[in-house]
Design an enzyme around this catalytic site. Structure first.
Site, mmCIF file in Angstrom:
data_model
loop_
_atom_site.group_PDB
_atom_site.id
_atom_site.type_symbol
_atom_site.label_atom_id
_atom_site.label_comp_id
_atom_site.label_asym_id
_atom_site.label_seq_id
_atom_site.Cartn_x
_atom_site.Cartn_y
_atom_site.Cartn_z
ATOM 1 N N GLU A 1 58.023 80.232 62.992
ATOM 2 C CA GLU A 1 56.775 79.477 63.004
ATOM 3 C C GLU A 1 55.631 80.193 62.285
ATOM 4 O O GLU A 1 54.946 79.628 61.444
ATOM 5 C CB GLU A 1 56.342 79.190 64.451
ATOM 6 C CG GLU A 1 57.179 78.157 65.160
ATOM 7 C CD GLU A 1 56.814 76.730 64.785
ATOM 8 O OE1 GLU A 1 55.923 76.524 63.941
ATOM 9 O OE2 GLU A 1 57.447 75.817 65.329
ATOM 10 N N HIS B 1 56.478 77.081 60.227
ATOM 11 C CA HIS B 1 55.683 75.953 60.702
ATOM 12 C C HIS B 1 55.638 74.869 59.619
ATOM 13 O O HIS B 1 55.537 75.176 58.426
ATOM 14 C CB HIS B 1 54.276 76.467 61.000
ATOM 15 C CG HIS B 1 53.425 75.559 61.821
ATOM 16 N ND1 HIS B 1 53.746 75.201 63.102
ATOM 17 C CD2 HIS B 1 52.239 74.948 61.537
ATOM 18 C CE1 HIS B 1 52.790 74.419 63.593
ATOM 19 N NE2 HIS B 1 51.870 74.240 62.657
ATOM 20 N N SER C 1 52.412 70.129 65.121
ATOM 21 C CA SER C 1 51.263 71.030 65.115
ATOM 22 C C SER C 1 50.132 70.419 65.938
ATOM 23 O O SER C 1 50.331 70.112 67.113
ATOM 24 C CB SER C 1 50.842 71.344 63.673
ATOM 25 O OG SER C 1 49.949 72.433 63.621
#
Length: 526
Positions: A314, A433, A191
């Site tokens: 994601e 994610h 990230s």
């Protein structure tokens, strides 16, 4: 907990140090790599820590950098301290010859997160490498531009990125004392940590400090627009005004309390976002001499072997955070009417890195029909996530880097039943994610989420992933010298194949681009 005993003293450039060992892994935590950035050192480049002469016990983690966790249930740690520039080193008990070094840059949207939440056991023990994690300044303390501060004559704006480079310089000076090889350093992150990897690849200041790089789920290089430090200075003025500072001299700005600055940037109740004011890396002319995308496309970056990848679903994590913060559900009947406004909001918040015009909505609905998804929220998350800077943007980054670097490897993490640390919402998270991080760092739950164990097949995949990552750190090739893991080929733009990280066995696939409609989304970018 396993009993731990003191280690022998290691000698650093700053002073002697003693950690603990459980017989397999030596742990040295809470090591100051820079002076506390407090008082007059707030919003300045990092400075050397105070030296010491007597052995220092490195047995407790340093505090995380000041951050507000209200918008991300289960992620990060609320902190109101700016004395936070500490790092952690984990090394095998018997290092033998100098070992590869892996430096993990934690994620958190440049808004929260820290280096103490990651269990090093699998990477260090099974991969036989030295691992370093660290904190860096985030939120308004890490990324702040203001005319009065910018006029002081020092590098400005990207204080969090400066901290990262400073930590890498510390590694260069000191890692041999722990059995690590300073000439074989791999940086990796997820990230915002992945975006940081790319920023370090683009930063002249990081030259020679690392030799390989891994980016997990945030490939901003090819697509993300970047402001200049001058263009966002008025954001700093507005934030300082919200914090109650009227006469905005450097002295008065630095006199604001940590709590006042955090409160000024906190999102209003019932709204979602990382902060009221947009803060993050900027083009400052020194740390980042130009937008990251421009530097990558022109080959002006550190051209090291590179792994780049994304997770299949994601954006469901972000969609879940929106639902948890706002309580708003997307009704199935509203889906066709919501896509246009949703893309407008995503464009304005820079989640896309481009603008998707209203006339594209019919084709988006055709490619992402509601009946193919669990519900409207999952359909919307798939469309926005594929378009944005992570999924299709990841492919653009992979293809850009591959033009200059012979050894580039691409993956997609696809474990839809992986354990979820975050609160339940109206849809399944899937391969969202952050979900892959627990396969490298056992039990990772964001710092405040619920820890879970992996299933048997998932543990097999985790073993493969640890070997891929640490082989890459050792050899610049995730396949290493062979083994039981499926072969991972170098990425080729024509074949467009990626390694699908599925449980229990990964497999090479050529369907990634079609599944995520990458060619379609590429049409909205330069």
């Amino acid at each position: 907990m396993t009993d731990r005993t003191p280690t022998e003293v290691v000698h650093l450039a700053e002073g002697p140090l003693r950690g603990t060992t459980d017989g397999e892994i030596r742990r040295f935590v809470g090591i100051p790599y820079a002076a506390p950035p407090v008082g007059d050192l707030r919003w300045r480049p990092p400075q050397p820590p105070e030296r010491w002469t007597e052995p220092r016990d490195a047995v407790e983690y340093g505090p995380v950098c000041a951050q507000d966790t209200s918008c991300f249930p289960g992620f990060g740690h609320h902190s109101e301290t700016e004395d936070c520039l500490y790092l952690n080193v984990y090394a095998p008990e018997d290092a033998g010859e100098p070992l590869p070094v892996m430096v993990w840059i934690p994620g958190g949207g440049f808004f929260l997160g820290g280096g103490g939440d990651y269990d090093p056991s699998a990477i260090v023990r099974d991969g036989n490498v030295v691992l370093v994690t660290f904190n860096y300044r985030v939120n308004v303390f890490g990324f702040f531009s203001h005319p009065a501060i910018n006029a002081e004559g020092h590098a400005n704006g990207n204080y969090g990125l400066m901290d990262q480079t400073y930590a890498l310089q510390w590694v260069r000076r000191n890692i041999a004392a722990f059995g690590g090889d300073p000439d074989n350093v791999t940086i990796f992150g997820e990230s915002a940590g992945a975006a940081s990897v790319l920023a370090q690849m683009a930063s002249p200041a990081a030259e020679g400090l690392f030799h390989k790089a891994i980016s997990q789920s945030c490939s901003v290089a090819a697509v993300m627009p970047m402001a200049t430090v001058e263009s966002v200075a008025e954001v700093g003025v507005a934030l300082a005004t919200a914090a109650g500072c009227t006469d905005q001299t450097p002295e008065n700005l630095r006199a604001l309390t940590t709590k006042e600055l955090l409160a000024a940037n906190r999102m209003p109740d019932g709204e979602f976002g990382v902060g009221r004011f947009h803060l993050g890396p900027v083009v400052d002319g020194e740390v980042l001499p130009a937008p990251i995308g421009e530097l990558f496309r022109s080959g002006r970056f550190h051209q090291v072997p590179f792994i780049n990848g994304t997770n299949k679903d994601e954006f469901t994590w972000f969609q879940a955070m929106v639902e948890l913060n706002t309580g708003m559900l997307i009704e199935d009947a509203a889906y066709p009417h919501l896509i246009g406004p949703l893309f407008e909001v995503a464009s304005a918040s820079q989640l896309l890195g481009t603008t998707v015009p209203p006339e594209a909505v019919p084709e988006i609905l055709e490619r992402y029909p509601l009946e193919k998804f669990e519900n409207a929220a999952r359909a919307a998350a798939a469309a926005v996530g594929d378009c944005g800077v992570i999924t299709a943007g990841g492919r653009r980054t992979t293809r850009t880097v591959r033009r200059f670097v012979p050894r580039v490897y691409a993956y997609e993490f696809d474990v839809p039943d992986s354990p979820v640390a975050w609160p339940s919402v109206s849809f399944s998270y899937g391969s969202a994610h952050v979900q892959e991080v627990q396969f490298l760092f056992p039990g990772f739950a964001g710092g405040g989420g619920t820890r879970h164990e992996l299933s048997g097949p998932q543990r097999v995949l985790a073993g493969h992933m640890v070997r891929y990552w640490t082989n890459f750190a050792r050899y610049g090739d995730p396949n290493g010298e062979g083994g039981d893991a499926p072969y991972w080929p170098v990425y080729d733009a024509e074949a467009d194949a990626v390694l699908s990280l599925t449980a229990p066995e990964p497999a090479v696939t050529s369907t990634f681009s079609a599944t995520h409609h990458c060619d379609f989304w590429d049409g909205f970018y330069e």
